[in-house]
Design an enzyme around this catalytic site. Structure first.
Site, short mmCIF file in Angstrom:
data_model
loop_
_atom_site.label_atom_id
_atom_site.label_comp_id
_atom_site.label_asym_id
_atom_site.label_seq_id
_atom_site.Cartn_x
_atom_site.Cartn_y
_atom_site.Cartn_z
N GLU A 1 45.05 32.34 47.90
CA GLU A 1 46.14 33.24 48.30
C GLU A 1 47.43 32.45 48.55
O GLU A 1 48.01 32.50 49.63
CB GLU A 1 45.73 34.09 49.52
CG GLU A 1 44.54 34.98 49.19
CD GLU A 1 44.26 36.12 50.18
OE1 GLU A 1 44.82 36.13 51.28
OE2 GLU A 1 43.46 37.00 49.81
N GLU B 1 37.63 37.64 45.64
CA GLU B 1 37.45 38.32 46.93
C GLU B 1 37.55 39.82 46.68
O GLU B 1 38.57 40.30 46.18
CB GLU B 1 38.51 37.88 47.96
CG GLU B 1 38.25 36.48 48.49
CD GLU B 1 39.20 36.06 49.61
OE1 GLU B 1 39.64 36.93 50.41
OE2 GLU B 1 39.50 34.85 49.68
O1 AHR Z 1 37.98 37.31 53.59
C1 AHR Z 1 38.87 37.23 54.66
C2 AHR Z 1 40.24 36.73 54.24
O2 AHR Z 1 40.82 37.66 53.38
C3 AHR Z 1 40.25 35.45 53.43
O3 AHR Z 1 40.19 34.32 54.24
C4 AHR Z 1 41.57 35.54 52.72
O4 AHR Z 1 41.56 34.84 51.50
C5 AHR Z 1 41.77 37.03 52.54
O5 AHR Z 1 43.03 37.43 52.91
#
Ligand code: AHR
Length: 514
Positions: free
Chosen positions: A194, A317
């Site tokens: 991110e 994610e």
């Molecule tokens: O999964 C929780 C958080 O969500 C992670 O650390 C981040 O990459 C995302 O914003």
């Protein structure tokens, strides 16, 4: 009287022929694209009780049965699930992580404060060796997320050398001193996380340059350890991000571009994980269904620069995100997991399978005790969530060949808004068996399904299902098998057609043999 009877007859006839029915055609003879097993990947972050307590309990001061500090119960369940890859150590944590603090004798390891997640002290007792040992035990490929936001180019270069260089470098000698002779040969590497947010708040243009610099010094130590470098990708619908990376990063320097998308009702008012109404359910389904549009549009941009689809889209994610459970640390992101989460999983995995030509990796967030987990633990107790069951039912698709399908399905409607009720994907495995996964997200209606099997003949059908009386049912530490996979006997195979009825908010996976 005669007229009334006629009207009733016409109405009944009309109702019968307009019964909501999903029609699917499977083109079994057109199967050609492999569904990469890495679509079924998981994610483990130093966050709440994902690592500490969830997977790792240390070797002393614990009654929980473990091997080298790794919980035996969790290891067995993950092995059974067939986890193809595990991403670690974050997440946002990754861009604060100093990997050198997590090697060597444990009592000597420096501590740090986990600034992203609850401000707790991280003692670094779970480090590189422990993680790679965990991966070996569960049979998963490690996916290491490098620190780009606050670590140096040298730090990341050294980490690659430490885990992959056979011998002759200071890092390989240090690894040997720490008890590991052979390199681990880790292929999957994330270059930051991110980068548009917690990984450094960079612009896409800036990150593309930073990526080029870090990636240059991540050495391929041998042909067999040729790295699969993954660039930190877009936040949901940020198409400019993907376009900039595809344009500005030389394609021989990158194997995958990431994408993150969570299903959230509203970031300021996420709602409860178990206590929700139909409005909140529908909103989550809308957010989950957005994945179809997201992967289609990010893929289209990638097609423009990479028509041969050499670079993979890695959704590293994804999952549902709600308010934490009452009484738990808000920084630990601990939430229960209901049949609603089973719907997110079934729907999302069908989308990924059907986009297997470009989506060649994904990681549900997160594996244990955080967000949409497959396992929850409480001290010595452990439970498998509905998401676990769906991922296990669907693992028949791992490395199988995608069978293209056409689907026409009625909508699930709520307050004037519509979503397709049924989603499906299918694949042929190495033995020639056909597996079909079906998810009905409808809140209240069962659906009739007719599947036309084109191209090949099958004679036997069997199946499994995940269903429950209430949408917000979940497994507890007291009743851990309220939601469990059951045999599904409701599919009838006749003259190249399969017919079945799927209950509201349920998943069915069918297996067909010749
Ligand atoms: O999964 C929780 C958080 O969500 C992670 O650390 C981040 O990459 C995302 O914003």
């Amino acid at each position: 009287m005669k007229k009334t009877l006629l009207t009733i007859f016409v109405l009944l006839f009309w109702a019968k022929i307009t019964v909501a029915q999903t029609q699917i055609t499977l083109n079994t003879d057109l199967a050609k694209t492999k569904i990469n097993k890495h679509i079924y990947g998981h994610f483990a972050e130093h966050l709440g009780h994902c690592i500490y307590g969830g997977m790792y309990v240390g070797e002393s001061n614990t009654k929980i049965p473990n091997t080298n500090g790794l919980r035996n119960d969790v290891i067995a369940a993950l092995k059974d699930l067939k986890v193809p890859n595990l991403r670690w150590p974050g997440g946002c944590f990754a861009d604060t992580y100093q990997w050198k603090d997590g090697i060597g004798p444990k009592p000597n390891r420096p501590k740090m404060v986990n600034v992203w997640w609850g401000g707790v002290t991280e003692d670094n007792s779970f480090g590189t060796h422990d993680f790679l040992d965990l991966c070996e035990k569960i049979g998963a490929e490690p996916y290491l997320a490098g620190n780009v936001g606050s670590g140096s180019v040298k730090d990341l270069s050294d980490w690659v050398t430490y885990v992959n260089n056979p011998s002759g470098s200071p890092m390989s000698e240090l690894r040997k001193q720490n008890g590991r002779e052979k390199p681990w040969d880790v292929k999957l590497w994330g270059v930051g996380n991110e980068a548009w947010g917690c990984g450094g708040n960079m612009t896409a243009e800036h990150y593309a340059n930073v990526y080029r610099q870090y990636a240059t010094f991540m050495t391929d130590w041998s042909n067999s350890s040729k790295l699969f470098r993954i660039a930190s990708g877009a936040n949901s619908g940020d198409y400019h991000w993907t376009e900039t990376l595809m344009k500005n990063i030389p394609h021989n320097m990158v194997s995958g571009i990431a994408l993150h998308h969570y299903s959230v009702i509203d970031w300021n008012n996420k709602g409860g994980a178990t206590d929700f109404n139909e409005f909140q359910y529908f909103r989550i389904m809308e957010e989950a269904f957005k994945m179809e549009d997201l992967v289609t549009r990010h893929s289209t941009i990638m097609d423009k620069y990479d028509p041969e689809k050499k670079i993979a889209l890695i959704v590293d994610e994804w999952g549902g995100w709600y308010n934490v459970e009452a009484g738990t640390n808000p920084g630990f992101l601990y939430q229960q997991n209901t049949m609603r989460d089973a719907m997110i999983a079934g729907l999302t995995l069908n989308i990924f399978n059907n986009h297997a030509d470009r989506v060649r990796g994904a990681n549900v967030a997160q594996i244990v005790n955080v967000l949409q987990s497959v396992i929850l633990t409480n001290e010595e107790k452990m439970l498998l969530t509905p998401t676990y069951h769906v991922m296990k039912m669907y693992n028949v698709h791992q490395d199988a060949t995608l069978v293209p399908l056409n689907i026409t399905t009625p909508n699930y409607e709520f307050q004037g808004k519509k979503l397709p009720a049924l989603s499906a994907s299918a694949s042929k495995d190495a033995t020639g068996a056909l597996n079909i996964s079906l998810t009905n997200i409808d809140y209240s209606k069962a659906h009739e399904i007719v599947i036309n099997l084109r191209g090949e003949d099958f004679t036997k059908v069997s199946g499994t299902t995940l269903t429950s009386p209430k949408i917000n049912d979940y497994n507890t530490f007291e009743v851990s098998n309220k939601i469990a996979v059951k045999e599904f006997k409701g599919a009838k195979l006749e003259k190249g057609q399969l017919k079945l009825s799927i209950p509201a908010f349920s998943v069915v996976v069918l297996n067909l043999k010749k």
